[in-house]
Design a protein around this motif. Structure first.
Motif, PDB file in Angstrom:
ATOM      1  N   SER A   1       0.833  -1.210   0.000  1.00 33.68           N
ATOM      2  CA  SER A   1       0.000   0.000   0.000  1.00 33.68           C
ATOM      3  C   SER A   1       0.863   1.253   0.000  1.00 33.68           C
ATOM      4  O   SER A   1       0.577   2.227  -0.712  1.00 33.68           O
ATOM      5  CB  SER A   1      -0.926   0.004   1.219  1.00 33.68           C
ATOM      6  OG  SER A   1      -1.855  -1.034   1.142  1.00 33.68           O
ATOM      7  N   TRP A   2       1.928   1.245   0.801  1.00 30.33           N
ATOM      8  CA  TRP A   2       2.825   2.400   0.873  1.00 30.33           C
ATOM      9  C   TRP A   2       3.483   2.645  -0.485  1.00 30.33           C
ATOM     10  O   TRP A   2       3.580   3.788  -0.935  1.00 30.33           O
ATOM     11  CB  TRP A   2       3.897   2.159   1.938  1.00 30.33           C
ATOM     12  CG  TRP A   2       4.720   3.378   2.239  1.00 30.33           C
ATOM     13  CD1 TRP A   2       4.484   4.316   3.198  1.00 30.33           C
ATOM     14  CD2 TRP A   2       5.911   3.796   1.545  1.00 30.33           C
ATOM     15  NE1 TRP A   2       5.444   5.300   3.147  1.00 30.33           N
ATOM     16  CE2 TRP A   2       6.328   5.009   2.148  1.00 30.33           C
ATOM     17  CE3 TRP A   2       6.649   3.274   0.488  1.00 30.33           C
ATOM     18  CZ2 TRP A   2       7.464   5.688   1.720  1.00 30.33           C
ATOM     19  CZ3 TRP A   2       7.778   3.964   0.053  1.00 30.33           C
ATOM     20  CH2 TRP A   2       8.184   5.151   0.677  1.00 30.33           C
ATOM     21  N   LEU A   3       3.921   1.563  -1.134  1.00 34.19           N
ATOM     22  CA  LEU A   3       4.547   1.693  -2.452  1.00 34.19           C
ATOM     23  C   LEU A   3       3.545   2.212  -3.487  1.00 34.19           C
ATOM     24  O   LEU A   3       3.896   3.032  -4.344  1.00 34.19           O
ATOM     25  CB  LEU A   3       5.113   0.342  -2.895  1.00 34.19           C
ATOM     26  CG  LEU A   3       6.321  -0.171  -2.101  1.00 34.19           C
ATOM     27  CD1 LEU A   3       6.680  -1.585  -2.530  1.00 34.19           C
ATOM     28  CD2 LEU A   3       7.519   0.758  -2.266  1.00 34.19           C
ATOM     29  N   CYS A   4       2.284   1.750  -3.388  1.00 34.68           N
ATOM     30  CA  CYS A   4       1.237   2.245  -4.297  1.00 34.68           C
ATOM     31  C   CYS A   4       0.998   3.732  -4.076  1.00 34.68           C
ATOM     32  O   CYS A   4       0.852   4.497  -5.028  1.00 34.68           O
ATOM     33  CB  CYS A   4      -0.061   1.463  -4.075  1.00 34.68           C
ATOM     34  SG  CYS A   4      -0.018  -0.225  -4.700  1.00 34.68           S
TER      35      CYS A   4
ATOM     36  N   ALA B   1       3.148   5.878  -2.884  1.00 36.83           N
ATOM     37  CA  ALA B   1       4.317   6.592  -3.393  1.00 36.83           C
ATOM     38  C   ALA B   1       4.259   6.716  -4.919  1.00 36.83           C
ATOM     39  O   ALA B   1       4.606   7.753  -5.484  1.00 36.83           O
ATOM     40  CB  ALA B   1       5.596   5.872  -2.962  1.00 36.83           C
ATOM     41  N   SER B   2       3.792   5.655  -5.585  1.00 38.58           N
ATOM     42  CA  SER B   2       3.667   5.679  -7.041  1.00 38.58           C
ATOM     43  C   SER B   2       2.624   6.700  -7.486  1.00 38.58           C
ATOM     44  O   SER B   2       2.840   7.462  -8.436  1.00 38.58           O
ATOM     45  CB  SER B   2       3.284   4.293  -7.564  1.00 38.58           C
ATOM     46  OG  SER B   2       4.268   3.342  -7.230  1.00 38.58           O
ATOM     47  N   ILE B   3       1.470   6.705  -6.792  1.00 33.76           N
ATOM     48  CA  ILE B   3       0.410   7.676  -7.107  1.00 33.76           C
ATOM     49  C   ILE B   3       0.921   9.096  -6.925  1.00 33.76           C
ATOM     50  O   ILE B   3       0.687   9.974  -7.760  1.00 33.76           O
ATOM     51  CB  ILE B   3      -0.825   7.429  -6.221  1.00 33.76           C
ATOM     52  CG1 ILE B   3      -1.490   6.096  -6.603  1.00 33.76           C
ATOM     53  CG2 ILE B   3      -1.830   8.568  -6.349  1.00 33.76           C
ATOM     54  CD1 ILE B   3      -2.601   5.674  -5.654  1.00 33.76           C
TER      55      ILE B   3
ATOM     56  N   ALA C   1       4.071  10.141  -7.026  1.00 34.80           N
ATOM     57  CA  ALA C   1       5.077  10.450  -8.046  1.00 34.80           C
ATOM     58  C   ALA C   1       4.423  10.805  -9.376  1.00 34.80           C
ATOM     59  O   ALA C   1       4.809  11.780 -10.036  1.00 34.80           O
ATOM     60  CB  ALA C   1       6.022   9.261  -8.215  1.00 34.80           C
ATOM     61  N   VAL C   2       3.410  10.028  -9.776  1.00 41.13           N
ATOM     62  CA  VAL C   2       2.702  10.296 -11.037  1.00 41.13           C
ATOM     63  C   VAL C   2       1.983  11.643 -10.972  1.00 41.13           C
ATOM     64  O   VAL C   2       1.999  12.426 -11.926  1.00 41.13           O
ATOM     65  CB  VAL C   2       1.692   9.167 -11.334  1.00 41.13           C
ATOM     66  CG1 VAL C   2       0.783   9.555 -12.500  1.00 41.13           C
ATOM     67  CG2 VAL C   2       2.433   7.880 -11.666  1.00 41.13           C
TER      68      VAL C   2
ATOM     69  N   TRP D   1       4.423  14.426 -11.277  1.00 40.49           N
ATOM     70  CA  TRP D   1       4.865  14.505 -12.670  1.00 40.49           C
ATOM     71  C   TRP D   1       3.826  15.208 -13.535  1.00 40.49           C
ATOM     72  O   TRP D   1       4.157  16.040 -14.382  1.00 40.49           O
ATOM     73  CB  TRP D   1       5.140  13.089 -13.186  1.00 40.49           C
ATOM     74  CG  TRP D   1       5.517  13.046 -14.636  1.00 40.49           C
ATOM     75  CD1 TRP D   1       6.697  13.419 -15.203  1.00 40.49           C
ATOM     76  CD2 TRP D   1       4.684  12.601 -15.720  1.00 40.49           C
ATOM     77  NE1 TRP D   1       6.661  13.240 -16.574  1.00 40.49           N
ATOM     78  CE2 TRP D   1       5.441  12.739 -16.917  1.00 40.49           C
ATOM     79  CE3 TRP D   1       3.384  12.096 -15.799  1.00 40.49           C
ATOM     80  CZ2 TRP D   1       4.927  12.389 -18.161  1.00 40.49           C
ATOM     81  CZ3 TRP D   1       2.886  11.746 -17.047  1.00 40.49           C
ATOM     82  CH2 TRP D   1       3.649  11.891 -18.202  1.00 40.49           C
TER      83      TRP D   1
ATOM     84  N   GLY E   1      -2.391  10.018  -2.591  1.00 40.57           N
ATOM     85  CA  GLY E   1      -1.090   9.358  -2.499  1.00 40.57           C
ATOM     86  C   GLY E   1      -0.448   9.529  -1.136  1.00 40.57           C
ATOM     87  O   GLY E   1       0.039   8.564  -0.538  1.00 40.57           O
TER      88      GLY E   1
ATOM     89  N   MET F   1       0.160   6.617   1.784  1.00 40.13           N
ATOM     90  CA  MET F   1       1.493   6.387   2.335  1.00 40.13           C
ATOM     91  C   MET F   1       1.477   6.452   3.862  1.00 40.13           C
ATOM     92  O   MET F   1       2.102   5.625   4.541  1.00 40.13           O
ATOM     93  CB  MET F   1       2.479   7.423   1.781  1.00 40.13           C
ATOM     94  CG  MET F   1       2.826   7.226   0.311  1.00 40.13           C
ATOM     95  SD  MET F   1       3.961   8.495  -0.311  1.00 40.13           S
ATOM     96  CE  MET F   1       5.458   8.048   0.568  1.00 40.13           C
TER      97      MET F   1
END
Length: 235
Positions: A19-22, A24-26, A28-29, A32, A63, A67
């Motif tokens: 979940s934390w990695l998801c 972080a990905s959200i 980051a996107v 961006w 996101g 996290m």
């Protein structure tokens, strides 16, 4: 007294690491997209009261929240802390409810949103030929080049006298792409209206699907947290 199930404990931990990695990905996107230069002017040029990045800002909040919840879940599971687990459960429940509500609202208003997009694009088409629409024209020329189209609704004629300044983004190489001649230039035959509407509709469908998909996964996190919480209480 019954002990804490090691399987549940580490399943909870692994779930929250993912979940934390998801989250972080959200995040980051979203950052961006926030930093990107393409497109907000296409939907709301010159409209100071409209924030074209509102969806991106929501993604940033989501996101960061995921996290934080992921960290709380990991900490609560490994330390077997009832308060943290309860806090995680409440936070995840609120996020889950908000996602479901957002998904339902998005699904029920999809046609209205697409109609509003159509009206906005039809209203903004005059900016291509205007003398004071440089921001819109620059943003749209970049979209033309990416989508391999020319003009918003009626083709290259939408540009009026400005065509000579932006024809480069309309130029068609002729390789398996329908081309046509306009003002002595070989350009893309298709206008961008239908392509933009199709992309918008597809993106909206993906967002709605993700809202319900993530909700289903988060139910698993709620089950892990409440089972672990009950086992700690009984220990």
């Amino acid at each position: 007294m019954a002990g804490v199930s090691v399987c549940i404990k580490y399943s909870m931990f692994i779930f929250n690491v993912v979940s934390w990695l998801c989250g972080a990905s959200i995040l980051a996107v979203a950052i961006w997209l926030q930093a990107g230069k393409d497109g907000p002017e296409i939907l709301s040029p010159g409209a100071a009261t409209i924030n074209p990045y509102i969806a991106v800002n929501i993604l940033i909040v989501v996101g960061v929240t995921i996290m934080i919840l992921g960290f709380l879940g990991c900490f609560g599971a490994m330390k077997e802390n009832q308060f943290v687990l309860l806090l995680f459960f409440i936070g995840l429940t609120l996020i889950l409810l908000l996602q479901v509500v957002a998904g339902i609202v998005g699904a029920t208003n999809k046609s209205k949103t697409e109609r509003a997009l159509k009206e906005t694009l039809q209203t903004n088409v005059h900016l291509l030929s205007a003398t004071n629409g440089k921001l819109f024209q620059k943003a749209f020329s970049e979209i033309q080049e990416k989508l391999k189209c020319c003009g918003l609704i009626n083709g290259a004629s939408d540009w009026g006298d400005n065509f000579q300044y932006y024809y480069k983004s309309c130029e068609c190489p002729g390789d398996q792409i329908p081309c046509t001649k306009y003002d002595g230039k070989t350009i893309y035959k298709q206008s961008c209206f239908s392509l933009i509407r199709c992309l918008f509709s597809r993106s909206l469908s993906i967002v709605i699907g993700l809202a319900f998909g993530l909700a289903a996964v988060e139910v698993l996190g709620l089950i892990f947290s409440i089972v672990l919480y009950c086992q700690i209480r009984k220990k």
